[in-house]
Design an enzyme around this catalytic site. Structure first.
Site, short mmCIF file in Angstrom:
data_model
loop_
_atom_site.label_atom_id
_atom_site.label_comp_id
_atom_site.label_asym_id
_atom_site.label_seq_id
_atom_site.Cartn_x
_atom_site.Cartn_y
_atom_site.Cartn_z
N ASP A 1 0.00 -3.59 7.46
CA ASP A 1 -0.40 -2.40 8.22
C ASP A 1 -1.43 -2.72 9.30
OD1 ASP A 1 -2.53 -2.94 6.56
OD2 ASP A 1 -2.71 -0.91 5.75
N GLU B 1 -18.31 -5.54 -0.49
CA GLU B 1 -17.64 -4.31 -0.07
C GLU B 1 -18.67 -3.20 0.11
OE1 GLU B 1 -14.54 -4.15 0.80
OE2 GLU B 1 -14.15 -6.23 0.20
N GLY C 1 0.80 -1.22 0.00
CA GLY C 1 0.00 0.00 0.00
C GLY C 1 0.84 1.28 0.00
N ARG D 1 -2.53 8.75 3.14
CA ARG D 1 -3.00 9.54 4.29
C ARG D 1 -1.95 9.69 5.39
NH1 ARG D 1 -8.73 6.76 5.41
NH2 ARG D 1 -7.84 5.09 4.14
N ARG E 1 49.21 22.48 42.40
CA ARG E 1 48.42 23.65 42.75
C ARG E 1 49.31 24.88 42.72
NH1 ARG E 1 45.38 22.55 48.05
NH2 ARG E 1 44.39 21.01 46.68
N ASN F 1 40.52 11.81 28.46
CA ASN F 1 40.90 10.54 27.85
C ASN F 1 41.06 10.61 26.34
OD1 ASN F 1 38.00 10.91 27.86
ND2 ASN F 1 37.83 8.85 27.04
#
Length: 455
Positions: free
Chosen positions: A102, A152, A11, A15, A438, A384
């Site tokens: 479907d 139908e 199909g 739509r 530091r 990394n």
């Protein structure tokens, strides 16, 4: 009796208003056709034939690893025409079951019922009773209740349109009979198409007894013609899987706000809060608690572990009695041992966290192996990646990493070592010692902050 399953998937799906073929639109993150293929395989057929048309190459490539026979319906001239294209591919088999690409929620149990009911006859239909049958073909029966034909809706009379038993489209037929009946249908109808349903009248006139069964749930026969119907079926599917989970011992805070887009295997007494999305293969052990708004994908969570709100866990393994989050992200390759803590705004990738170790705040650790009972302070990162290659950081048992530390891989922190806050560590550090880098704190007396110039 060798069974062939023919799936009609040609199909256009106008739509849907999409360049994606209709049968590839996802339901629960899987193409519609994928759901139908799963139902078909559950019947252990000798062969599955998929009739494709619009976007055929895209459909075939999406299922390249599936063992199917693909048949093209180059010209869409109705369901009967589609099945005619498939018949050469099933010429050596005995029975043919017709499914639709479907119509995704058809249950294997429903199909088995149809097959069993038609064992002693040449043709079986799946029908349904609807209060509003608009749009469906109607089942016409004689005075003895025997099916004589399907009409139908566009071709039906006023009396026939008043019938409420409808044709679902699913049927099973003797392969030889089906081939003969298809050879007798024509396109003299309102649509100018070859209707598969016309074979029912032909078979009935030959005296064939037509068996009928009905689905357990009407959603099984619901097709997808637009995105509204697709969304409706999504919620039905999610409700079904949520109910199955709850019946197996999983507690869901709200079944209406849960989405399973893969496969979840859970032991009893797991708890899942609202808006949780499950993707891929996920395993939850007993007593696991998943907080709201989490995404779990391809992961395993150990017993009694708590995943707090707004976490993302992907391709990861978490041990027992761990605590994750809130707002934590475990990326692929994260491996957390028992009794570990990963807190808010912490991200781990390709990182192993040993038993009892904690990374509680605002840290990124990548390509890192962390031993037991290590504490990683807030703001710590492993550097990394140099832009071309990734390198490993190793933090041994009992180490303490001070806040705002940068570990420049490859580097190893010794067992029981302490790294002072704010350090940038570029070389391996000895076990049991304090290491820090530091700059000395300096105050400049009388320094004035610059101000804006006035005009």
């Amino acid at each position: 009796m060798k069974l062939a399953v023919v799936i009609l998937a040609a199909g256009l799906g106008k739509r849907m208003h999409s360049s994606l073929p209709k049968v590839l639109h996802p339901l629960a993150d899987r193409p519609l056709l994928g759901h139908v293929l799963e139902a078909a395989r559950a019947l252990a057929p000798a062969r599955i034939v998929v009739v494709h048309g619009h976007g055929g190459e895209q459909v075939r490539s999406s299922f390249a690893t599936h063992d199917c026979v693909w048949v093209e319906q180059a010209e869409q001239r109705g369901t009967g025409h589609a099945v005619i294209q498939a018949m050469p591919a099933v010429a050596d088999l005995d029975r043919v079951l017709i499914l639709y690409g479907d119509v995704p929620l058809i249950a294997p149990e429903t199909l088995r019922d149809l097959m069993d009911a038609s064992t002693d006859t040449r043709l079986g239909l799946l029908t349904a009773e609807l209060d509003d049958p608009s749009g469906y073909g109607r089942i016409v029966r004689d005075d003895q209740g025997r099916v004589v034909r399907i009409v139908e809706e566009k071709d039906a009379s006023v009396e026939e349109r008043a019938l409420t038993e409808i044709n679902t489209g699913f049927l099973i037929a003797d392969r030889r009979g089906l081939a003969d009946w298809l050879g007798s249908i024509g396109d003299d109808n309102a649509q100018g198409e070859y209707y598969l349903t016309d074979i029912i009248g032909i078979a009935a006139r030959e005296g064939v007894a037509i068996a009928t069964t009905r689905p357990t749930a009407l959603a099984e026969i619901a097709g997808v013609n637009d995105r509204v119907q697709l969304a409706d079926l999504e919620r039905i599917y999610q409700r079904w899987v949520a109910e199955d989970l709850m019946r197996s011992g999983v507690s869901l805070a709200d079944p209406g706000r849960f989405d399973l887009r893969g496969r979840l295997v859970s032991e009893p007494d797991a708890y899942i809060d609202v808006n949780v999305i499950i993707e891929g293969e996920v395993r939850l052990a007993t007593g696991v608690r998943i907080g709201p708004n989490c995404v779990l994908k391809n992961c395993t969570i150990g017993p009694q572990t708590q995943v707090m709100a707004n976490c993302i866990i992907e391709d990861a393994v978490v041990g027992a009695n761990a605590r994750i989050g809130p707002f934590a992200r475990l990326r692929p390759g994260a491996r957390l041992a028992d009794h570990t803590h990963v807190g808010n705004f912490v991200e781990l990738k390709s990182t192993t966290l040993g038993q009892g170790s904690k990374v509680n705040h605002l840290s990124y650790l990548g390509n890192t192996e962390i031993g037991k009972n290590v504490n990683v302070g807030a703001g710590t990162i492993t550097c990394n990646y140099d832009g071309a290659n990734k390198f490993k950081t190793t933090i041994n048992d009992g180490a303490f990493i001070g806040s705002n530390t940068a570990l420049i891989a490859p580097v190893t922190v010794g067992a029981g070592a302490t790294i002072g806050a704010g350090s940038v560590i570029t070389r391996d550090t000895p076990s049991g010692q304090l290491t820090l880098t530091r700059v000395r704190q300096t105050t400049i007396i009388g320094w004035q902050r610059p101000g804006k110039k006035t005009t």
